[in-house]
Design a protein around this motif. Structure first.
Motif, mmCIF file in Angstrom:
data_model
loop_
_atom_site.group_PDB
_atom_site.id
_atom_site.type_symbol
_atom_site.label_atom_id
_atom_site.label_comp_id
_atom_site.label_asym_id
_atom_site.label_seq_id
_atom_site.Cartn_x
_atom_site.Cartn_y
_atom_site.Cartn_z
ATOM 1 N N GLN A 60 19.241 -5.703 1.553
ATOM 2 C CA GLN A 60 20.492 -4.943 1.586
ATOM 3 C C GLN A 60 20.612 -4.015 0.377
ATOM 4 O OE1 GLN A 60 23.561 -7.914 1.860
ATOM 5 N NE2 GLN A 60 23.127 -8.367 3.995
ATOM 6 N N ALA A 61 20.187 -4.491 -0.784
ATOM 7 C CA ALA A 61 20.265 -3.668 -1.998
ATOM 8 C C ALA A 61 19.354 -2.439 -1.882
ATOM 9 C CB ALA A 61 19.893 -4.495 -3.219
ATOM 10 N N ILE A 62 18.180 -2.610 -1.319
ATOM 11 C CA ILE A 62 17.274 -1.470 -1.127
ATOM 12 C C ILE A 62 17.884 -0.495 -0.119
ATOM 13 C CG2 ILE A 62 15.024 -0.746 -0.232
ATOM 14 C CD1 ILE A 62 13.893 -3.409 -1.382
ATOM 15 N N GLU A 63 18.403 -1.019 0.979
ATOM 16 C CA GLU A 63 18.982 -0.158 2.014
ATOM 17 C C GLU A 63 20.183 0.633 1.499
ATOM 18 O OE1 GLU A 63 17.882 -2.631 6.076
ATOM 19 O OE2 GLU A 63 19.768 -3.084 5.060
ATOM 20 N N THR A 71 10.632 -0.921 -5.569
ATOM 21 C CA THR A 71 9.491 -1.059 -6.465
ATOM 22 C C THR A 71 8.796 -2.391 -6.201
ATOM 23 O OG1 THR A 71 10.875 -2.011 -8.200
ATOM 24 C CG2 THR A 71 10.556 0.402 -8.224
ATOM 25 N N LEU A 72 7.603 -2.558 -6.740
ATOM 26 C CA LEU A 72 6.818 -3.753 -6.443
ATOM 27 C C LEU A 72 7.512 -5.053 -6.854
ATOM 28 C CD1 LEU A 72 4.289 -4.758 -5.095
ATOM 29 C CD2 LEU A 72 3.062 -4.447 -7.248
ATOM 30 N N PRO A 73 8.164 -5.140 -8.013
ATOM 31 C CA PRO A 73 8.851 -6.407 -8.306
ATOM 32 C C PRO A 73 9.913 -6.756 -7.251
ATOM 33 C CG PRO A 73 8.670 -5.088 -10.301
ATOM 34 C CD PRO A 73 8.216 -4.220 -9.153
ATOM 35 N N ASP A 112 8.025 -0.298 -13.921
ATOM 36 C CA ASP A 112 8.813 -0.966 -12.886
ATOM 37 C C ASP A 112 9.164 -2.403 -13.292
ATOM 38 O OD1 ASP A 112 8.679 1.346 -11.407
ATOM 39 O OD2 ASP A 112 7.157 0.608 -10.008
ATOM 40 N N VAL A 113 8.261 -3.064 -14.007
ATOM 41 C CA VAL A 113 8.539 -4.399 -14.539
ATOM 42 C C VAL A 113 9.717 -4.336 -15.505
ATOM 43 C CG1 VAL A 113 7.642 -6.117 -16.184
ATOM 44 C CG2 VAL A 113 6.265 -5.441 -14.207
ATOM 45 N N PHE A 114 9.712 -3.343 -16.377
ATOM 46 C CA PHE A 114 10.781 -3.222 -17.378
ATOM 47 C C PHE A 114 12.140 -3.023 -16.743
ATOM 48 C CE2 PHE A 114 7.642 -1.505 -20.741
ATOM 49 C CZ PHE A 114 7.305 -2.794 -21.112
ATOM 50 N N ASP A 115 12.187 -2.470 -15.554
ATOM 51 C CA ASP A 115 13.471 -2.227 -14.899
ATOM 52 C C ASP A 115 14.211 -3.538 -14.632
ATOM 53 O OD1 ASP A 115 15.126 -0.069 -14.135
ATOM 54 O OD2 ASP A 115 14.719 -0.454 -12.026
ATOM 55 N N PRO A 173 0.810 -1.228 0.000
ATOM 56 C CA PRO A 173 0.000 0.000 0.000
ATOM 57 C C PRO A 173 0.846 1.282 0.000
ATOM 58 C CG PRO A 173 -0.926 -1.582 1.539
ATOM 59 C CD PRO A 173 0.399 -2.141 1.086
ATOM 60 N N ARG A 174 1.954 1.283 0.741
ATOM 61 C CA ARG A 174 2.822 2.477 0.739
ATOM 62 C C ARG A 174 3.467 2.685 -0.620
ATOM 63 N NH1 ARG A 174 6.868 1.814 5.322
ATOM 64 N NH2 ARG A 174 7.984 3.379 4.110
ATOM 65 N N TYR A 175 3.885 1.608 -1.248
ATOM 66 C CA TYR A 175 4.452 1.701 -2.598
ATOM 67 C C TYR A 175 3.398 2.258 -3.561
ATOM 68 C CZ TYR A 175 5.414 0.151 -7.319
ATOM 69 O OH TYR A 175 5.553 0.117 -8.681
ATOM 70 N N LEU A 176 2.182 1.715 -3.499
ATOM 71 C CA LEU A 176 1.120 2.170 -4.408
ATOM 72 C C LEU A 176 0.732 3.621 -4.137
ATOM 73 C CD1 LEU A 176 -1.066 -1.051 -4.633
ATOM 74 C CD2 LEU A 176 0.372 -0.051 -6.438
ATOM 75 N N LYS A 177 0.858 4.065 -2.891
ATOM 76 C CA LYS A 177 0.589 5.481 -2.601
ATOM 77 C C LYS A 177 1.592 6.376 -3.318
ATOM 78 C CE LYS A 177 -0.204 8.877 1.043
ATOM 79 N NZ LYS A 177 -0.471 9.849 0.028
#
Length: 171
Positions: free
Chosen positions: A106-109, A86-88, A61-64, A10-14
């Motif tokens: 770790q990659a996100i952080e 992102t969602l994926p 985001d899928v294409f990424d 939900p936070r991502y979609l916001k």
């Protein structure tokens, strides 16, 4: 949500709603406003644009993680390099094995592309692309449904086609 692996769907979609979808919503609504259409049509176009924007961003985001840099015209993994969840990525983190989840977290952080190949494998093995594409399809269907009640015309047909294009495009 940048660098926050605790981001929820939900936070991502916001973020998607507040960013891409708002732009599409305003653009679609502006046409109805400028043509002095009835409020019902104004709201229909607003809802259409909002849902279209969600569908478009999800496929982006899928294409990424599923396209080539040549097809996209930008580098693969740009969002990951910036620590954007992102969602994926989130779906793969939630549904991957312990090693995959830790690697994505770790990659996100930290951002960066050091483990992009392993992360792409995690996204593939968890069906994160299919999951995200399905959410995009649902948004495109809502966009088309928002147009119910508008008079038939070549313009309405074009809006339907645009919603389908947003999820069927290849770049």
């Amino acid at each position: 949500n940048r660098h926050d692996p605790e981001t929820t769907e939900p936070r991502y979609l916001k973020v998607v709603h507040d960013k891409t979808a708002k732009l599409f919503e305003a653009s679609a609504r502006l046409g109805a406003v400028l043509c002095d259409r009835p409020v019902k049509e104004d709201l229909a176009m607003s809802n259409y644009g909002k849902c279209l924007g969600v569908a478009y961003q999800l496929i982006d985001d899928v294409f990424d993680y599923s396209a080539t840099a040549e097809d996209l015209g930008k580098n693969i993994g740009d969002d990951l390099a910036e620590g954007k969840p992102t969602l994926p990525l989130l779906y793969a983190m939630w549904n991957g094995d312990e090693r995959q989840s830790s690697l994505i977290k770790q990659a996100i952080e930290n951002g960066g592309l050091e483990n992009i190949d392993a992360i792409k494998q995690a996204i593939e093995s968890t069906d994160a692309i299919a999951y995200t594409a399905n959410i995009a399809k649902q948004a495109a269907e809502k966009a088309i449904k928002a147009l119910d009640g508008l008079p038939a015309s070549p313009y309405l047909d074009a809006l339907h086609s645009l919603a389908l294009f947003s999820i069927e495009r290849t770049h």
